[in-house]
Write a protein that holds these residues in place. Structure first.
Motif, PDB file in Angstrom:
ATOM      1  N   LEU A   5       0.818  -1.219   0.000  1.00 17.90           N
ATOM      2  CA  LEU A   5       0.000   0.000   0.000  1.00 17.90           C
ATOM      3  C   LEU A   5       0.849   1.265   0.000  1.00 17.90           C
ATOM      4  O   LEU A   5       0.455   2.286  -0.543  1.00 17.90           O
ATOM      5  CB  LEU A   5      -0.930  -0.005   1.218  1.00 17.90           C
ATOM      6  N   VAL A   6       2.052   1.189   0.615  1.00 20.61           N
ATOM      7  CA  VAL A   6       2.937   2.352   0.616  1.00 20.61           C
ATOM      8  C   VAL A   6       3.696   2.474  -0.693  1.00 20.61           C
ATOM      9  O   VAL A   6       3.869   3.559  -1.249  1.00 20.61           O
ATOM     10  CB  VAL A   6       3.917   2.275   1.806  1.00 20.61           C
ATOM     11  N   HIS A   7       4.141   1.322  -1.245  1.00 30.57           N
ATOM     12  CA  HIS A   7       4.992   1.312  -2.435  1.00 30.57           C
ATOM     13  C   HIS A   7       4.235   0.785  -3.658  1.00 30.57           C
ATOM     14  O   HIS A   7       4.800   0.081  -4.494  1.00 30.57           O
ATOM     15  CB  HIS A   7       6.232   0.451  -2.184  1.00 30.57           C
ATOM     16  N   HIS A   8       2.996   1.138  -3.793  1.00 31.14           N
ATOM     17  CA  HIS A   8       2.179   0.618  -4.894  1.00 31.14           C
ATOM     18  C   HIS A   8       2.738   1.082  -6.240  1.00 31.14           C
ATOM     19  O   HIS A   8       3.100   2.247  -6.414  1.00 31.14           O
ATOM     20  CB  HIS A   8       0.736   1.087  -4.742  1.00 31.14           C
ATOM     21  N   PRO A   9       2.837   0.184  -7.211  1.00 30.51           N
ATOM     22  CA  PRO A   9       3.477   0.542  -8.479  1.00 30.51           C
ATOM     23  C   PRO A   9       2.613   1.383  -9.410  1.00 30.51           C
ATOM     24  O   PRO A   9       3.140   1.992 -10.362  1.00 30.51           O
ATOM     25  CB  PRO A   9       3.761  -0.830  -9.115  1.00 30.51           C
ATOM     26  N   TYR A  10       1.312   1.428  -9.197  1.00 27.83           N
ATOM     27  CA  TYR A  10       0.456   2.132 -10.160  1.00 27.83           C
ATOM     28  C   TYR A  10       0.717   3.641 -10.120  1.00 27.83           C
ATOM     29  O   TYR A  10       0.833   4.242  -9.066  1.00 27.83           O
ATOM     30  CB  TYR A  10      -1.022   1.885  -9.861  1.00 27.83           C
ATOM     31  N   ARG A  11       0.815   4.254 -11.309  1.00 30.90           N
ATOM     32  CA  ARG A  11       0.920   5.693 -11.458  1.00 30.90           C
ATOM     33  C   ARG A  11      -0.153   6.132 -12.444  1.00 30.90           C
ATOM     34  O   ARG A  11      -0.232   5.616 -13.561  1.00 30.90           O
ATOM     35  CB  ARG A  11       2.298   6.115 -11.971  1.00 30.90           C
ATOM     36  N   ALA A  12      -0.975   7.091 -12.033  1.00 29.00           N
ATOM     37  CA  ALA A  12      -2.018   7.588 -12.931  1.00 29.00           C
ATOM     38  C   ALA A  12      -1.387   8.254 -14.142  1.00 29.00           C
ATOM     39  O   ALA A  12      -0.292   8.842 -14.043  1.00 29.00           O
ATOM     40  CB  ALA A  12      -2.902   8.589 -12.186  1.00 29.00           C
ATOM     41  N   PRO A  13      -2.047   8.190 -15.312  1.00 25.66           N
ATOM     42  CA  PRO A  13      -1.490   8.839 -16.506  1.00 25.66           C
ATOM     43  C   PRO A  13      -1.343  10.342 -16.296  1.00 25.66           C
ATOM     44  O   PRO A  13      -2.152  10.966 -15.601  1.00 25.66           O
ATOM     45  CB  PRO A  13      -2.506   8.514 -17.599  1.00 25.66           C
TER      46      PRO A  13
END
Length: 404
Positions: A11-19
């Motif tokens: 939850l702290v290091h989540h890989p998803y990045r919004a466009p």
């Protein structure tokens, strides 16, 4: 990230990045203390001072950088720094340009906390302050000394709304700088700084009137909502900006992303609100002049107000304030009762918000001035209500002045 990583870490290091290609009318609100770097080289190379990169939340985010650029445009300058309040902006200017042994000159009708800061805090640090009559450029000229390093200007004057000849005042400081032959004075010429809260960047451009630095309480017109405290200091000169920026950094001054958002939201309607409140204020000020018990109404657009001719020459607006002086024969308690009887004009400090305000001042508040009246003035700040309703409110409250 591997699937065997524990949930808290995921939850702290989540890989998803919004466009990144999101665009909308409001500026995005960025809130951070820590700013992440991709590598050590970035840590060593990034510079926040020129707004080319981010290093720490206190030194700027996309939200605060955007607001600084828009305020610089509003004031007709090139560089801006933000402070947590208008008074914090005043203090920032003083601390950036003054040292022990220096002196600062302040108009005697200036914003009261400006004078108080100089009288107490600056005095603790060995910095002297004196006041001058802003309606007399010759008085300013007589008070300039080799130790003068800062001259404050304010248009219009706080509470009593005199409109000074700013170019003439600046000319006195420029002549003083030209005459100074000492090495110290050449290295540190006297700086002029204009409190442009009343003009708001709309009525006139402080730099066009000659000021070196322009500050403003964004609490007032740029916000417009009576719900945020903030100040700004704008310059055109890179050297002056650098001095302000470094002092700003060392003091740890910062504004929140949410507060910056509120001011950014208010900016597009600033000129519309300024013009609307200006029109209502002129109407009420002119009407108030004709009312029984009123000795004088002070407003730069009224011919009887000191500096009216200068205002006509230099300004294209007159803000939302007017000040009333009541007849000496009226008992002070009836003036207080008048203020208490107002229904739409609420008692409160500040101005330029949606609600109209009223504030009585004591005669003692007219510090350093030859105040010829028995009572202190009552200042009104006109909001966005219908002017007919505001006039009716004043009319019903005025009845207490003549009550048996």
């Amino acid at each position: 990230m591997t699937t065997d990583t524990a949930l808290p870490t995921q939850l702290v290091h989540h890989p998803y990045r919004a466009p990144a290609e999101f665009d909308a009318v409001p500026v995005g609100v960025f809130k951070a203390s820590t700013v992440l770097f991709p590598n050590v080289a970035a840590v060593r190379q990034r510079r926040w001072q020129d707004k080319s990169a981010y290093t720490y939340g206190l030194h700027g985010t996309p939200t605060t950088f955007t607001l600084e650029e828009r305020i610089a445009t509003l004031e007709g300058g090139h560089h801006c720094v933000l402070a947590p309040s208008g008074l914090a902006a005043v203090a920032l200017v003083d601390m950036a340009f003054l040292r022990a042994g220096d002196e600062v000159l302040i108009p005697h009708n200036a914003y009261g906390p400006n004078l108080a800061f100089a009288a107490v805090e600056l005095a603790h640090w060995g910095i002297r302050h004196r006041t001058y009559d802003p309606m007399r450029p010759d008085d300013l000229a007589m008070q300039l000394t080799p130790q003068t390093r800062l001259v404050w200007l304010e248009a219009a004057g706080s509470i009593t709304l005199e409109f000074p000849d700013v170019p003439a005042l600046v000319a006195q400081v420029q002549a003083h700088n030209a005459r100074c032959a000492s090495t110290e004075a050449q290295l540190r010429p006297t700086v002029t700084v204009l409190d442009n809260t009343w003009g708001a960047g709309v009525a006139f451009c402080g730099f066009d009137l000659g000021a070196d630095v322009v500050m403003q309480a964004l609490t007032k017109y740029p916000s417009g909502g009576a719900d945020v405290l903030m100040g700004s200091v704008v310059t055109r000169d890179e050297r002056l900006h650098h001095a302000l920026l470094m002092t700003h950094m060392r003091l740890g001054l910062g504004v929140s992303g949410n507060d910056a958002e509120l001011v950014l939201r208010g900016l597009p309607s600033l000129q519309l609100r300024y013009r609307a409140q200006d029109a209502s204020t002129r109407q009420l000020a002119q009407w108030m002049q004709q009312q029984p018990g009123v000795a004088r109404v002070l407003h730069p657009a009224l011919p009887g107000t000191p500096g009216h001719a200068t205002w006509r020459r230099d300004a294209q607006g007159a803000a939302c304030l007017f000040t009333v002086v009541f007849d000496d024969a009226i008992p002070a308690e009836r003036i207080d009762a008048f203020c208490d009887n107002l229904r739409l004009f609420r008692l409160g400090y500040s101005w330029a918000g949606p609600m109209s305000l009223c504030m009585p001042y004591d005669r003692a508040d007219m510090r350093g001035r030859d105040w010829p009246h028995a009572h202190g003035p009552v200042r009104f700040a006109v909001g966005l209500e219908a002017v007919t309703d505001l006039q009716a409110d004043l009319k019903q409250a005025l009845a207490v002045l003549s009550a048996a």
